[in-house]
Scaffold this motif. Structure first.
Motif, PDB file in Angstrom:
ATOM      1  N   LYS A 193       0.869  -1.184   0.000  1.00 22.24           N
ATOM      2  CA  LYS A 193       0.000   0.000   0.000  1.00 22.24           C
ATOM      3  C   LYS A 193       0.906   1.234   0.000  1.00 22.24           C
ATOM      4  CE  LYS A 193      -1.807  -1.747   3.738  1.00 22.24           C
ATOM      5  NZ  LYS A 193      -2.586  -1.971   4.991  1.00 22.24           N
ATOM      6  N   PRO A 194       1.346   1.699  -1.148  1.00 20.56           N
ATOM      7  CA  PRO A 194       2.363   2.760  -1.213  1.00 20.56           C
ATOM      8  C   PRO A 194       1.834   4.157  -0.886  1.00 20.56           C
ATOM      9  CG  PRO A 194       1.709   2.121  -3.430  1.00 20.56           C
ATOM     10  CD  PRO A 194       1.010   1.175  -2.497  1.00 20.56           C
ATOM     11  N   PHE A 195       1.353   4.324   0.345  1.00 19.75           N
ATOM     12  CA  PHE A 195       0.927   5.637   0.823  1.00 19.75           C
ATOM     13  C   PHE A 195       2.106   6.312   1.523  1.00 19.75           C
ATOM     14  CE2 PHE A 195      -3.099   3.095   1.220  1.00 19.75           C
ATOM     15  CZ  PHE A 195      -3.744   3.664   0.131  1.00 19.75           C
ATOM     16  N   ASP A 196       2.287   7.587   1.264  1.00 26.15           N
ATOM     17  CA  ASP A 196       3.412   8.302   1.860  1.00 26.15           C
ATOM     18  C   ASP A 196       3.372   8.269   3.382  1.00 26.15           C
ATOM     19  OD1 ASP A 196       4.422   8.895  -0.604  1.00 26.15           O
ATOM     20  OD2 ASP A 196       3.686  10.972  -0.654  1.00 26.15           O
ATOM     21  N   PHE A 197       2.169   8.333   3.960  1.00 29.08           N
ATOM     22  CA  PHE A 197       2.093   8.382   5.424  1.00 29.08           C
ATOM     23  C   PHE A 197       2.609   7.092   6.063  1.00 29.08           C
ATOM     24  CE2 PHE A 197      -2.199   7.014   4.071  1.00 29.08           C
ATOM     25  CZ  PHE A 197      -2.345   5.841   4.802  1.00 29.08           C
ATOM     26  N   ILE A 198       2.558   5.975   5.341  1.00 28.05           N
ATOM     27  CA  ILE A 198       3.080   4.723   5.884  1.00 28.05           C
ATOM     28  C   ILE A 198       4.600   4.758   5.949  1.00 28.05           C
ATOM     29  CG2 ILE A 198       3.322   2.237   5.524  1.00 28.05           C
ATOM     30  CD1 ILE A 198       0.504   2.173   4.431  1.00 28.05           C
ATOM     31  N   VAL A 199       5.230   5.104   4.840  1.00 31.81           N
ATOM     32  CA  VAL A 199       6.695   5.136   4.838  1.00 31.81           C
ATOM     33  C   VAL A 199       7.211   6.268   5.726  1.00 31.81           C
ATOM     34  CG1 VAL A 199       7.033   6.642   2.812  1.00 31.81           C
ATOM     35  CG2 VAL A 199       8.718   4.874   3.361  1.00 31.81           C
ATOM     36  N   ASN A 200       6.471   7.379   5.813  1.00 33.73           N
ATOM     37  CA  ASN A 200       6.892   8.466   6.699  1.00 33.73           C
ATOM     38  C   ASN A 200       6.885   8.030   8.162  1.00 33.73           C
ATOM     39  OD1 ASN A 200       7.220  10.160   4.533  1.00 33.73           O
ATOM     40  ND2 ASN A 200       5.240  11.190   4.763  1.00 33.73           N
ATOM     41  N   SER A 201       5.893   7.226   8.515  1.00 31.28           N
ATOM     42  CA  SER A 201       5.837   6.731   9.901  1.00 31.28           C
ATOM     43  C   SER A 201       7.019   5.814  10.192  1.00 31.28           C
ATOM     44  CB  SER A 201       4.514   6.013  10.155  1.00 31.28           C
ATOM     45  OG  SER A 201       4.449   4.789   9.434  1.00 31.28           O
ATOM     46  N   ALA A 202       7.378   4.973   9.216  1.00 31.56           N
ATOM     47  CA  ALA A 202       8.535   4.091   9.401  1.00 31.56           C
ATOM     48  C   ALA A 202       9.807   4.903   9.559  1.00 31.56           C
ATOM     49  CB  ALA A 202       8.652   3.136   8.215  1.00 31.56           C
ATOM     50  N   ASP A 203       9.976   5.939   8.732  1.00 26.99           N
ATOM     51  CA  ASP A 203      11.169   6.779   8.823  1.00 26.99           C
ATOM     52  C   ASP A 203      11.229   7.506  10.165  1.00 26.99           C
ATOM     53  OD1 ASP A 203      11.833   6.027   6.253  1.00 26.99           O
ATOM     54  OD2 ASP A 203      11.058   7.856   5.310  1.00 26.99           O
ATOM     55  N   HIS A 204      10.093   8.007  10.609  1.00 25.91           N
ATOM     56  CA  HIS A 204      10.037   8.730  11.890  1.00 25.91           C
ATOM     57  C   HIS A 204      10.408   7.804  13.055  1.00 25.91           C
ATOM     58  CE1 HIS A 204       8.548  11.620  14.890  1.00 25.91           C
ATOM     59  NE2 HIS A 204       7.984  10.569  15.487  1.00 25.91           N
ATOM     60  N   LEU A 205       9.846   6.608  13.053  1.00 29.63           N
ATOM     61  CA  LEU A 205      10.132   5.657  14.137  1.00 29.63           C
ATOM     62  C   LEU A 205      11.580   5.187  14.089  1.00 29.63           C
ATOM     63  CD1 LEU A 205       6.805   3.618  14.039  1.00 29.63           C
ATOM     64  CD2 LEU A 205       7.591   5.074  15.923  1.00 29.63           C
ATOM     65  N   LEU A 206      12.127   5.015  12.888  1.00 33.47           N
ATOM     66  CA  LEU A 206      13.526   4.596  12.776  1.00 33.47           C
ATOM     67  C   LEU A 206      14.456   5.667  13.336  1.00 33.47           C
ATOM     68  CD1 LEU A 206      15.608   2.551  11.836  1.00 33.47           C
ATOM     69  CD2 LEU A 206      15.583   3.652   9.583  1.00 33.47           C
ATOM     70  N   THR A 207      14.160   6.928  13.079  1.00 34.09           N
ATOM     71  CA  THR A 207      14.971   8.012  13.640  1.00 34.09           C
ATOM     72  C   THR A 207      14.960   7.961  15.158  1.00 34.09           C
ATOM     73  OG1 THR A 207      14.577   9.453  11.735  1.00 34.09           O
ATOM     74  CG2 THR A 207      15.227  10.518  13.785  1.00 34.09           C
ATOM     75  N   GLU A 208      13.775   7.743  15.728  1.00 33.58           N
ATOM     76  CA  GLU A 208      13.687   7.645  17.183  1.00 33.58           C
ATOM     77  C   GLU A 208      14.419   6.410  17.703  1.00 33.58           C
ATOM     78  OE1 GLU A 208      10.442   7.473  20.857  1.00 33.58           O
ATOM     79  OE2 GLU A 208       9.721   7.787  18.793  1.00 33.58           O
ATOM     80  N   LEU A 209      14.314   5.312  16.972  1.00 34.64           N
ATOM     81  CA  LEU A 209      15.012   4.094  17.380  1.00 34.64           C
ATOM     82  C   LEU A 209      16.522   4.337  17.420  1.00 34.64           C
ATOM     83  CD1 LEU A 209      15.358   1.058  17.932  1.00 34.64           C
ATOM     84  CD2 LEU A 209      15.075   0.659  15.471  1.00 34.64           C
ATOM     85  N   GLU A 210      17.054   4.995  16.410  1.00 35.78           N
ATOM     86  CA  GLU A 210      18.483   5.275  16.375  1.00 35.78           C
ATOM     87  C   GLU A 210      18.891   6.186  17.532  1.00 35.78           C
ATOM     88  OE1 GLU A 210      18.715   6.810  12.443  1.00 35.78           O
ATOM     89  OE2 GLU A 210      19.051   4.840  11.511  1.00 35.78           O
ATOM     90  N   GLU A 211      18.032   7.122  17.892  1.00 38.88           N
ATOM     91  CA  GLU A 211      18.314   8.013  19.029  1.00 38.88           C
ATOM     92  C   GLU A 211      18.313   7.231  20.340  1.00 38.88           C
ATOM     93  OE1 GLU A 211      15.236  10.889  18.666  1.00 38.88           O
ATOM     94  OE2 GLU A 211      16.241  12.027  17.054  1.00 38.88           O
ATOM     95  N   CYS A 212      17.355   6.335  20.489  1.00 41.19           N
ATOM     96  CA  CYS A 212      17.270   5.534  21.716  1.00 41.19           C
ATOM     97  C   CYS A 212      18.464   4.596  21.824  1.00 41.19           C
ATOM     98  CB  CYS A 212      15.958   4.754  21.727  1.00 41.19           C
ATOM     99  SG  CYS A 212      15.619   3.882  23.274  1.00 41.19           S
TER     100      CYS A 212
END
Length: 350
Positions: free
Chosen positions: A249-268
């Motif tokens: 389901k190539p919706f931008d909001f899906i991949v944006n959520s993954a990118d946002h969570l990955l950034t937080e994961l890297e910070e943690c």
């Protein structure tokens, strides 16, 4: 490439290419979990805690990788790695000579059973000094690895308040009665049971060491953020599923959520690494542990949302990862970790 880097590359290739595609099967099937555990042994990965070329940060990267691939495998193998680490710290040279080389290859596999030492109040597993060793009696509420491990490291409280650690059979005997495999929300294939022990003799030859009554509390304080790497691996697994959902389901909001969570994961992850390198305060480490737990649950929940109604199936990876996040929420939990977790969860504002 260093030996540690080579081992981590071997681990990554096996875990992400071979284990992760079978994670659903491994979660529910003892034989499939046995295959995965054998795979770690064949690649020399069950002895990483005993390898002097593998640093503690390297080992935590491995633990995170395993949790990303399969919670059941992460849960099971860490029991063996912990047992190996404990035996390596023993002054019982004969025991070390007999066990460690075989544990490093996986030819001999052991579990652990000393969570009862964390319980407040009167001890539920006691050790009474006896000629040539100790007499053990009481309850071991959690032992993981039935049929996978031949023995486990037990912790029992002495009359002095100290705790003695030794090896006992992981089997039903006239003195050891194991319960049925516990029905758990996740990782049930790792076969966790409780045990009732009646006057089992622990000979000195099987004793690892004796520790002060404060040992388990001090050890838990040291491991506050170290244990959090399992939750970080679970968080990454959730992000992986979100990216898979985006492919369908190539919706931008899906991949944006993954990118946002990955950034937080890297910070943690970076914060957890700094806390170990800089010996951060206990309060700071508790904050990071609660963050990792919260992040794992949110990544898993986001994986469910991104996957839609299909995630309601027990066969869907998003549901398994969500259930694994619940396990990591309470694994090796102390009162302080519980408080930090609840404080984080209740501090949010609408």
């Amino acid at each position: 490439m260093s030996i540690a880097s080579q081992m981590l590359k071997i681990a990554e290739d096996f875990l992400l290419s071979e284990v992760r595609p079978r994670a659903q099967e491994i979660d529910g099937d003892v034989a499939a979990l046995g295959w995965a555990l054998d795979g770690l042994a064949e690649r020399g990965l069950l002895g990483l805690k005993l390898n002097p070329e593998v640093s503690e940060p390297d080992f935590r990267k491995f633990q995170e990788l395993v949790a990303r691939a399969s919670g059941s495998l992460a849960f099971l193998q860490t029991q063996h790695q912990s047992a190996a680490s404990l035996i390596a710290k023993s002054d019982n040279e004969d025991l070390k000579a007999e066990y460690l080389a075989q544990m490093a290859t996986g030819a001999m596999r052991l579990g652990i059973g000393f969570s009862q030492l964390r319980r407040p109040g009167p001890p539920i597993m006691k050790a009474t000094p006896s000629e040539g060793g100790y007499s053990l009696a009481g309850t071991v509420p959690w032992i993981t690895g039935l049929d996978f491990y031949s023995e486990f490291v037990i912790g029992a409280t002495l009359p002095t308040g100290e705790a003695v650690f030794g090896l006992v059979p992981f089997d039903n005997t006239s003195e050891i009665s194991l319960g049925s495999v516990m029905p758990l929300c996740a990782m049930e294939s790792a076969q966790t049971v409780s045990g009732e022990i009646t006057n089992h003799f622990l000979p000195e030859e099987k004793v690892l060491f004796t520790r002060p009554s404060s040992w388990i509390a001090n050890n838990d304080m040291i491991n506050i953020t170290l244990q959090g790497h399992f939750a970080l691996g679970c968080a990454q697994a959730g992000i992986d599923v979100i990216r898979q959902a985006y492919e369908r389901k190539p919706f931008d909001f899906i991949v944006n959520s993954a990118d946002h969570l990955l950034t937080e994961l890297e910070e943690c992850r970076a914060a957890a690494t700094r806390s170990q390198e800089l010996a951060e305060s206990t309060q700071g480490r508790l904050h990071i542990r609660a963050w990792a737990i919260d992040l794992a649950v949110r990544c898993a929940h986001a994986a469910i949302a991104a996957s839609g109604g299909a995630s309601n199936s027990r066969a869907h990876p998003a549901q398994r990862i969500y259930r694994e996040a619940l396990v990591y929420t309470v694994s090796a939990q102390t009162t302080e970790i519980m408080a930090a977790t609840l404080n984080r969860l209740t501090a949010r504002t609408p």
